[in-house]
Design a protein around this motif. Structure first.
Motif, PDB file in Angstrom:
ATOM      1  N   ASN A  40      -1.908  11.037 -12.905  1.00 24.53           N
ATOM      2  CA  ASN A  40      -2.595   9.894 -13.185  1.00 24.53           C
ATOM      3  C   ASN A  40      -3.414   9.415 -11.728  1.00 24.53           C
ATOM      4  N   PRO A  41      -4.484   9.048 -11.699  1.00 22.29           N
ATOM      5  CA  PRO A  41      -5.064   8.644 -10.434  1.00 22.29           C
ATOM      6  C   PRO A  41      -4.426   7.253  -9.998  1.00 22.29           C
ATOM      7  N   ASN A  42      -3.616   6.497 -10.611  1.00 22.57           N
ATOM      8  CA  ASN A  42      -2.872   5.580  -9.896  1.00 22.57           C
ATOM      9  C   ASN A  42      -2.063   6.142  -8.829  1.00 22.57           C
ATOM     10  N   TRP A  43      -1.695   7.075  -8.833  1.00 22.21           N
ATOM     11  CA  TRP A  43      -0.796   7.731  -7.840  1.00 22.21           C
ATOM     12  C   TRP A  43      -1.501   8.217  -6.550  1.00 22.21           C
ATOM     13  N   THR A  44      -2.689   8.390  -6.651  1.00 24.61           N
ATOM     14  CA  THR A  44      -3.427   8.596  -5.579  1.00 24.61           C
ATOM     15  C   THR A  44      -4.707   7.913  -4.893  1.00 24.61           C
ATOM     16  N   THR A  45      -4.760   6.634  -5.557  1.00 21.35           N
ATOM     17  CA  THR A  45      -5.681   5.778  -5.115  1.00 21.35           C
ATOM     18  C   THR A  45      -5.195   4.355  -4.801  1.00 21.35           C
ATOM     19  N   LEU A  46      -5.954   3.511  -4.158  1.00 24.58           N
ATOM     20  CA  LEU A  46      -5.839   2.099  -3.879  1.00 24.58           C
ATOM     21  C   LEU A  46      -6.824   1.358  -4.324  1.00 24.58           C
ATOM     22  N   SER A  47      -6.450   0.228  -4.856  1.00 25.18           N
ATOM     23  CA  SER A  47      -7.380  -0.710  -5.768  1.00 25.18           C
ATOM     24  C   SER A  47      -7.536  -1.946  -5.260  1.00 25.18           C
ATOM     25  N   ILE A  48      -8.905  -2.435  -5.312  1.00 26.31           N
ATOM     26  CA  ILE A  48      -9.261  -3.787  -4.804  1.00 26.31           C
ATOM     27  C   ILE A  48     -10.012  -4.276  -6.022  1.00 26.31           C
ATOM     28  N   GLU A  49      -9.564  -5.386  -6.461  1.00 21.83           N
ATOM     29  CA  GLU A  49     -10.362  -6.099  -7.457  1.00 21.83           C
ATOM     30  C   GLU A  49     -10.904  -7.215  -6.788  1.00 21.83           C
ATOM     31  N   ASN A  50     -12.002  -7.663  -7.428  1.00 18.94           N
ATOM     32  CA  ASN A  50     -12.972  -8.663  -6.892  1.00 18.94           C
ATOM     33  C   ASN A  50     -13.175 -10.002  -7.702  1.00 18.94           C
ATOM     34  N   GLU A  51     -13.183 -10.899  -7.562  1.00 18.90           N
ATOM     35  CA  GLU A  51     -13.619 -12.090  -8.297  1.00 18.90           C
ATOM     36  C   GLU A  51     -14.882 -11.859  -8.691  1.00 18.90           C
ATOM     37  N   GLY A  52     -15.328 -12.447  -9.792  1.00 15.07           N
ATOM     38  CA  GLY A  52     -16.734 -12.284 -10.315  1.00 15.07           C
ATOM     39  C   GLY A  52     -17.258 -11.701 -11.363  1.00 15.07           C
ATOM     40  N   PHE A  53     -18.321 -11.156 -11.798  1.00 18.16           N
ATOM     41  CA  PHE A  53     -18.870 -10.759 -12.925  1.00 18.16           C
ATOM     42  C   PHE A  53     -19.907  -9.753 -12.634  1.00 18.16           C
ATOM     43  N   SER A  54     -19.912  -8.692 -13.571  1.00 21.65           N
ATOM     44  CA  SER A  54     -20.701  -7.398 -13.276  1.00 21.65           C
ATOM     45  C   SER A  54     -22.158  -7.842 -13.222  1.00 21.65           C
ATOM     46  N   GLY A  55     -22.929  -7.435 -12.256  1.00 24.81           N
ATOM     47  CA  GLY A  55     -24.354  -7.558 -12.072  1.00 24.81           C
ATOM     48  C   GLY A  55     -24.549  -8.682 -11.077  1.00 24.81           C
ATOM     49  N   ARG A  56     -23.643  -9.490 -10.664  1.00 29.74           N
ATOM     50  CA  ARG A  56     -23.794 -10.739  -9.706  1.00 29.74           C
ATOM     51  C   ARG A  56     -23.310 -10.083  -8.183  1.00 29.74           C
ATOM     52  N   LEU A  57     -24.203 -10.257  -7.267  1.00 31.83           N
ATOM     53  CA  LEU A  57     -24.107 -10.070  -5.959  1.00 31.83           C
ATOM     54  C   LEU A  57     -22.780 -10.522  -5.351  1.00 31.83           C
ATOM     55  N   VAL A  92       0.686  -1.134  -0.193  1.00 31.10           N
ATOM     56  CA  VAL A  92      -0.127  -0.066  -0.035  1.00 31.10           C
ATOM     57  C   VAL A  92       0.929   1.356   0.060  1.00 31.10           C
ATOM     58  N   GLN A  93       2.136   1.117   0.217  1.00 33.35           N
ATOM     59  CA  GLN A  93       3.071   2.290   0.051  1.00 33.35           C
ATOM     60  C   GLN A  93       3.455   2.540  -1.375  1.00 33.35           C
ATOM     61  N   ASP A  94       3.104   1.875  -2.340  1.00 33.04           N
ATOM     62  CA  ASP A  94       3.341   1.956  -3.765  1.00 33.04           C
ATOM     63  C   ASP A  94       2.002   2.264  -4.699  1.00 33.04           C
ATOM     64  N   SER A  95       2.174   2.571  -5.786  1.00 32.33           N
ATOM     65  CA  SER A  95       1.153   2.742  -6.531  1.00 32.33           C
ATOM     66  C   SER A  95       0.981   1.721  -7.672  1.00 32.33           C
ATOM     67  N   ALA A  96      -0.285   0.976  -7.525  1.00 34.87           N
ATOM     68  CA  ALA A  96      -0.515  -0.084  -8.539  1.00 34.87           C
ATOM     69  C   ALA A  96      -1.075   0.463  -9.781  1.00 34.87           C
ATOM     70  N   TRP A  97      -1.162  -0.358 -10.860  1.00 32.24           N
ATOM     71  CA  TRP A  97      -1.684   0.068 -12.250  1.00 32.24           C
ATOM     72  C   TRP A  97      -2.789  -0.445 -12.431  1.00 32.24           C
ATOM     73  N   CYS A  98      -3.740   0.081 -11.788  1.00 33.86           N
ATOM     74  CA  CYS A  98      -5.389  -0.412 -12.276  1.00 33.86           C
ATOM     75  C   CYS A  98      -6.400   0.542 -12.390  1.00 33.86           C
ATOM     76  N   ASN A  99      -6.041   1.801 -12.144  1.00 23.97           N
ATOM     77  CA  ASN A  99      -7.184   2.897 -12.354  1.00 23.97           C
ATOM     78  C   ASN A  99      -6.334   3.960 -13.208  1.00 23.97           C
ATOM     79  N   GLY A 100      -5.619   3.744 -14.227  1.00 22.22           N
ATOM     80  CA  GLY A 100      -4.982   4.639 -15.001  1.00 22.22           C
ATOM     81  C   GLY A 100      -5.794   5.410 -15.965  1.00 22.22           C
ATOM     82  N   LEU A 101      -5.314   6.840 -15.941  1.00 19.36           N
ATOM     83  CA  LEU A 101      -6.056   7.700 -17.010  1.00 19.36           C
ATOM     84  C   LEU A 101      -4.582   8.776 -17.414  1.00 19.36           C
ATOM     85  N   SER A 102      -4.589   9.201 -18.460  1.00 27.34           N
ATOM     86  CA  SER A 102      -3.680  10.401 -18.713  1.00 27.34           C
ATOM     87  C   SER A 102      -4.483  11.602 -19.146  1.00 27.34           C
TER      88      SER A 102
END
Length: 270
Positions: A109-126, A70-80
């Motif tokens: 780039n928002p990757n610098w200021t955000t933390l990312s949580i990926e979730n197993e699954g598919f959009s629309g499923r609880l 969490v002290q580093d910046s992941a590459w999941c939310n990138g925009l330029s």
């Protein structure tokens, strides 16, 4: 704001180290929730293979893997940001209109200021209950370490990928993930934790003034309250650049030149 020295890895998470990240960060403005459109193991393998990354991957059964500290910046939310056109562009080259109100071109780039949580699954499923609770637990842990995130507010400090990219990620995380429910659950626990750690600090009769709660030493104490015990000597400046607070089982010191608080565990006596 002072930097708080904090553990970089979530306790209990499987470490699946990814080389795909930037060292450091530019503050923590939000946690971004994602849905994989896939399964736990294959999603981790995909990120490691393709040069993307998230800080965390959460399985349907509540398992958690961590790819980036969490002290580093992941590459999941990138925009330029394109200064000439004043537009944000996603990694696929599409112009997007982010709805996140804390997006700042100065951050690059928002990757610098955000933390990312990926979730197993598919959009629309609880999310299954175990997966929902694992997300809440992560949010509580992150909120205790980055006070700028709390209270979690949907659209501000807790967002979906769709808040950043409404073109390619309009269904991420999708209707199956209630950001409102996640925020409410995490905020409830964090509110209780706030009272608990402040009570622990003052158990030996040394109060913590309200105006000091957000200072570097108290913020680091939150993560170490059970280890350190009660405060026995409040924060005291030994020089203009150095302060220290003593506890039953250790001390926390703050260096102004380093802009950092650090903890040491040691029995200081009754």
């Amino acid at each position: 704001m002072a930097v708080v020295e904090t553990p970089a890895r979530y306790p209990g998470a499987t470490w699946a180290e990814s080389p795909h990240h930037w060292p450091g960060h530019k503050g923590r403005k939000a946690v971004v929730i994602h849905i994989n459109e896939g399964h736990f193991e294959s999603s981790i393998a995909y990120m490691l293979r393709t040069g993307t990354s998230a800080h965390f991957e959460v399985g349907a059964d509540g398992r958690i893997a961590q790819l980036v500290g969490v002290q580093d910046s992941a590459w999941c939310n990138g925009l330029s940001y394109h200064a000439l056109t004043r537009r944000w562009v996603c990694p696929h080259g599409h112009v997007v209109s982010p709805s996140w109100d804390q997006l700042d071109p100065a951050d690059e780039n928002p990757n610098w200021t955000t933390l990312s949580i990926e979730n197993e699954g598919f959009s629309g499923r609880l999310l299954p209950p175990a997966q929902f609770q694992a997300n809440v637990d992560l949010l509580v842990w992150l909120g205790a370490r980055f006070p700028s995130l709390v209270p979690y507010t949907v659209g501000r400090t807790l967002i979906g990928h769709s808040h950043l990219d409404s073109v390619d990620k309009a269904r991420c995380p999708g209707s199956g993930v209630s950001l409102v429910a996640l925020a409410e659950a995490a905020n409830t626990i964090l509110g209780a934790d706030l009272l608990m750690w402040q009570a622990a600090w003052a158990a030996r009769g040394v109060p913590l003034p309200a105006e000091q709660v957000g200072w570097a030493i108290p913020q680091l104490y939150k993560a170490w309250a059970r280890n350190l015990g009660a405060c026995v000597v409040p924060e005291t400046y030994l020089s203009p650049d150095f302060s220290i607070a003593l506890f039953e089982r250790g001390f926390i010191y703050y260096s102004k030149p380093l802009n950092r608080a650090m903890v040491e565990l040691v029995a200081l006596g009754a």
